[in-house]
Motif scaffolding. Structure first.
Motif, PDB file in Angstrom:
ATOM      1  N   TYR A  37     -13.924  24.465   1.524  1.00  0.00           N
ATOM      2  CA  TYR A  37     -15.268  24.664   0.980  1.00  0.00           C
ATOM      3  C   TYR A  37     -15.228  24.867  -0.538  1.00  0.00           C
ATOM      4  N   GLN A  38     -14.241  25.646  -0.996  1.00  0.00           N
ATOM      5  CA  GLN A  38     -14.096  25.864  -2.436  1.00  0.00           C
ATOM      6  C   GLN A  38     -13.747  24.558  -3.145  1.00  0.00           C
ATOM      7  N   THR A  39     -12.853  23.794  -2.552  1.00  0.00           N
ATOM      8  CA  THR A  39     -12.469  22.511  -3.130  1.00  0.00           C
ATOM      9  C   THR A  39     -13.675  21.576  -3.219  1.00  0.00           C
ATOM     10  N   ALA A  40     -14.424  21.462  -2.143  1.00  0.00           N
ATOM     11  CA  ALA A  40     -15.598  20.578  -2.116  1.00  0.00           C
ATOM     12  C   ALA A  40     -16.641  21.029  -3.137  1.00  0.00           C
ATOM     13  N   TRP A  41     -16.905  22.331  -3.213  1.00  0.00           N
ATOM     14  CA  TRP A  41     -17.901  22.856  -4.148  1.00  0.00           C
ATOM     15  C   TRP A  41     -17.503  22.517  -5.585  1.00  0.00           C
ATOM     16  N   GLN A  42     -16.226  22.692  -5.906  1.00  0.00           N
ATOM     17  CA  GLN A  42     -15.758  22.428  -7.267  1.00  0.00           C
ATOM     18  C   GLN A  42     -15.845  20.939  -7.610  1.00  0.00           C
ATOM     19  N   ILE A  43     -15.507  20.083  -6.684  1.00  0.00           N
ATOM     20  CA  ILE A  43     -15.594  18.640  -6.930  1.00  0.00           C
ATOM     21  C   ILE A  43     -17.036  18.236  -7.210  1.00  0.00           C
ATOM     22  N   VAL A  44     -17.968  18.716  -6.396  1.00  0.00           N
ATOM     23  CA  VAL A  44     -19.383  18.374  -6.584  1.00  0.00           C
ATOM     24  C   VAL A  44     -19.901  18.928  -7.909  1.00  0.00           C
ATOM     25  N   LEU A  45     -19.576  20.175  -8.210  1.00  0.00           N
ATOM     26  CA  LEU A  45     -20.025  20.778  -9.471  1.00  0.00           C
ATOM     27  C   LEU A  45     -19.515  19.977 -10.662  1.00  0.00           C
ATOM     28  N   ASN A  46     -18.219  19.677 -10.670  1.00  0.00           N
ATOM     29  CA  ASN A  46     -17.634  18.941 -11.787  1.00  0.00           C
ATOM     30  C   ASN A  46     -18.220  17.527 -11.887  1.00  0.00           C
ATOM     31  N   LYS A  47     -18.487  16.912 -10.750  1.00  0.00           N
ATOM     32  CA  LYS A  47     -19.072  15.562 -10.722  1.00  0.00           C
ATOM     33  C   LYS A  47     -20.444  15.544 -11.388  1.00  0.00           C
ATOM     34  N   HIS A  48     -21.176  16.634 -11.280  1.00  0.00           N
ATOM     35  CA  HIS A  48     -22.525  16.721 -11.844  1.00  0.00           C
ATOM     36  C   HIS A  48     -22.558  17.341 -13.237  1.00  0.00           C
ATOM     37  N   GLY A  49     -21.420  17.410 -13.885  1.00  0.00           N
ATOM     38  CA  GLY A  49     -21.375  17.885 -15.264  1.00  0.00           C
ATOM     39  C   GLY A  49     -21.101  19.366 -15.425  1.00  0.00           C
ATOM     40  N   GLY A  50     -20.953  20.086 -14.341  1.00  0.00           N
ATOM     41  CA  GLY A  50     -20.595  21.494 -14.417  1.00  0.00           C
ATOM     42  C   GLY A  50     -19.093  21.636 -14.616  1.00  0.00           C
ATOM     43  N   HIS A  51     -18.649  22.850 -14.808  1.00  0.00           N
ATOM     44  CA  HIS A  51     -17.232  23.101 -15.041  1.00  0.00           C
ATOM     45  C   HIS A  51     -16.782  24.288 -14.198  1.00  0.00           C
ATOM     46  N   CYS A  52     -15.721  24.081 -13.454  1.00  0.00           N
ATOM     47  CA  CYS A  52     -15.119  25.162 -12.688  1.00  0.00           C
ATOM     48  C   CYS A  52     -13.610  25.087 -12.855  1.00  0.00           C
ATOM     49  N   PHE A  53     -13.016  26.230 -13.108  1.00  0.00           N
ATOM     50  CA  PHE A  53     -11.568  26.333 -13.259  1.00  0.00           C
ATOM     51  C   PHE A  53     -11.043  27.354 -12.258  1.00  0.00           C
ATOM     52  N   ASN A  54      -9.745  27.280 -12.015  1.00  0.00           N
ATOM     53  CA  ASN A  54      -9.064  28.221 -11.139  1.00  0.00           C
ATOM     54  C   ASN A  54      -7.999  28.924 -11.955  1.00  0.00           C
ATOM     55  N   LEU A  55      -8.078  30.240 -12.016  1.00  0.00           N
ATOM     56  CA  LEU A  55      -7.089  31.026 -12.742  1.00  0.00           C
ATOM     57  C   LEU A  55      -6.227  31.719 -11.698  1.00  0.00           C
ATOM     58  N   VAL A  56      -4.943  31.374 -11.693  1.00  0.00           N
ATOM     59  CA  VAL A  56      -4.026  31.848 -10.664  1.00  0.00           C
ATOM     60  C   VAL A  56      -2.962  32.740 -11.295  1.00  0.00           C
ATOM     61  N   ARG A  57      -2.886  33.948 -10.814  1.00  0.00           N
ATOM     62  CA  ARG A  57      -1.850  34.874 -11.258  1.00  0.00           C
ATOM     63  C   ARG A  57      -0.649  34.684 -10.343  1.00  0.00           C
ATOM     64  N   VAL A  58       0.484  34.261 -10.922  1.00  0.00           N
ATOM     65  CA  VAL A  58       1.709  34.027 -10.160  1.00  0.00           C
ATOM     66  C   VAL A  58       2.603  35.248 -10.359  1.00  0.00           C
ATOM     67  N   LEU A  59       2.610  36.125  -9.362  1.00  0.00           N
ATOM     68  CA  LEU A  59       3.287  37.415  -9.499  1.00  0.00           C
ATOM     69  C   LEU A  59       4.783  37.270  -9.749  1.00  0.00           C
ATOM     70  N   SER A  60       5.437  36.351  -9.055  1.00  0.00           N
ATOM     71  CA  SER A  60       6.895  36.235  -9.157  1.00  0.00           C
ATOM     72  C   SER A  60       7.355  35.736 -10.527  1.00  0.00           C
ATOM     73  N   HIS A  61       6.492  35.022 -11.246  1.00  0.00           N
ATOM     74  CA  HIS A  61       6.863  34.484 -12.557  1.00  0.00           C
ATOM     75  C   HIS A  61       6.181  35.213 -13.714  1.00  0.00           C
ATOM     76  N   ARG A  62       5.301  36.165 -13.387  1.00  0.00           N
ATOM     77  CA  ARG A  62       4.566  36.933 -14.397  1.00  0.00           C
ATOM     78  C   ARG A  62       3.812  36.031 -15.369  1.00  0.00           C
ATOM     79  N   VAL A  63       3.121  35.046 -14.796  1.00  0.00           N
ATOM     80  CA  VAL A  63       2.309  34.131 -15.586  1.00  0.00           C
ATOM     81  C   VAL A  63       0.954  33.949 -14.921  1.00  0.00           C
ATOM     82  N   VAL A  64       0.005  33.410 -15.675  1.00  0.00           N
ATOM     83  CA  VAL A  64      -1.259  32.947 -15.121  1.00  0.00           C
ATOM     84  C   VAL A  64      -1.337  31.455 -15.410  1.00  0.00           C
ATOM     85  N   LYS A  65      -1.803  30.720 -14.417  1.00  0.00           N
ATOM     86  CA  LYS A  65      -1.922  29.268 -14.543  1.00  0.00           C
ATOM     87  C   LYS A  65      -3.374  28.863 -14.367  1.00  0.00           C
TER      88      LYS A  65
END
Length: 135
Positions: free
Chosen positions: A69-97
Motif C-alpha cells: 500500500y505504501q509503495t502504491a501510494w508513493q508511485i501514484v503521488l510521484n506520478k501526479h507531481g507530488g514528492h515522497c521520500f523514504n528515510l531509513v535509519r540503518v542501525l548496524s551501519h549507523r547511517v541514514v539512507k
C-alpha cells in the motif's frame, strides 16, 4: 521501558524543528487510507512527504519494509507531481539512507551518517530534489 527504534527516530526528526526554523513537520496518522506516508514536511520552503523506517538487519538491503500500500501510494503521488521520500535509519551501519519509490522499483538517493547535522543535510537534500524537479 525502552522506546521502539521507530519511535526514537520519529522523535529525532520532529525535534529538528526546534533548532531549524525553516523546518515544518506534520505527523499523519490515518486509518481511512492505507499507505499514506508518516510525515508531511516543508523544508526550506519545499513540500514533500516522508516515510520513516528503521532497518535492524545486519546487512544493508533494498527491502526497506514498505507495504504494498505504501509503495502504491508513493508511485501514484510521484506520478501526479507530488514528492515522497523514504528515510531509513540503518542501525548496524549507523547511517541514514534516502530512497524514492519509482515505477521501476526502489532507488537509493543518498547515504548520510546518523547524526543530527547529517539528518538536516538529508532533509535539505530531499528539498533540493523537489526544487530542482519544479524548474
Amino acid at each position: 521501558m525502552s522506546r521502539k527504534p521507530e519511535s526514537v527516530f520519529f522523535q529525532r526528526i520532529k525535534d529538528l524543528k526546534k533548532t531549524n526554523k525553516d523546518y515544518y513537520f506534520q505527523a499523519i496518522e490515518t486509518s481511512t487510507s492505507r499507505g499514506v506516508a508518516d510525515l508531511f514536511c516543508v523544508i526550506l520552503g519545499q513540500q514533500f512527504w516522508l516515510e520513516l523506517k528503521v532497518n535492524r538487519a545486519k546487512k544493508s538491503t533494498l527491502n526497506i519494509g514498505l507495504s504494498k500500500y505504501q509503495t502504491a501510494w508513493q508511485i501514484v503521488l510521484n506520478k501526479h507531481g507530488g514528492h515522497c521520500f523514504n528515510l531509513v535509519r540503518v542501525l548496524s551501519h549507523r547511517v541514514v539512507k534516502t530512497y524514492r519509490v519509482e515505477p521501476s522499483g526502489l532507488r537509493e538517493l543518498a547515504t548520510h551518517p546518523d547524526t543530527e547535522l547529517d539528518l538536516c543535510q538529508a532533509l535539505e537534500h530531499m528539498a533540493g530534489i523537489v526544487c530542482t524537479n519544479r524548474r
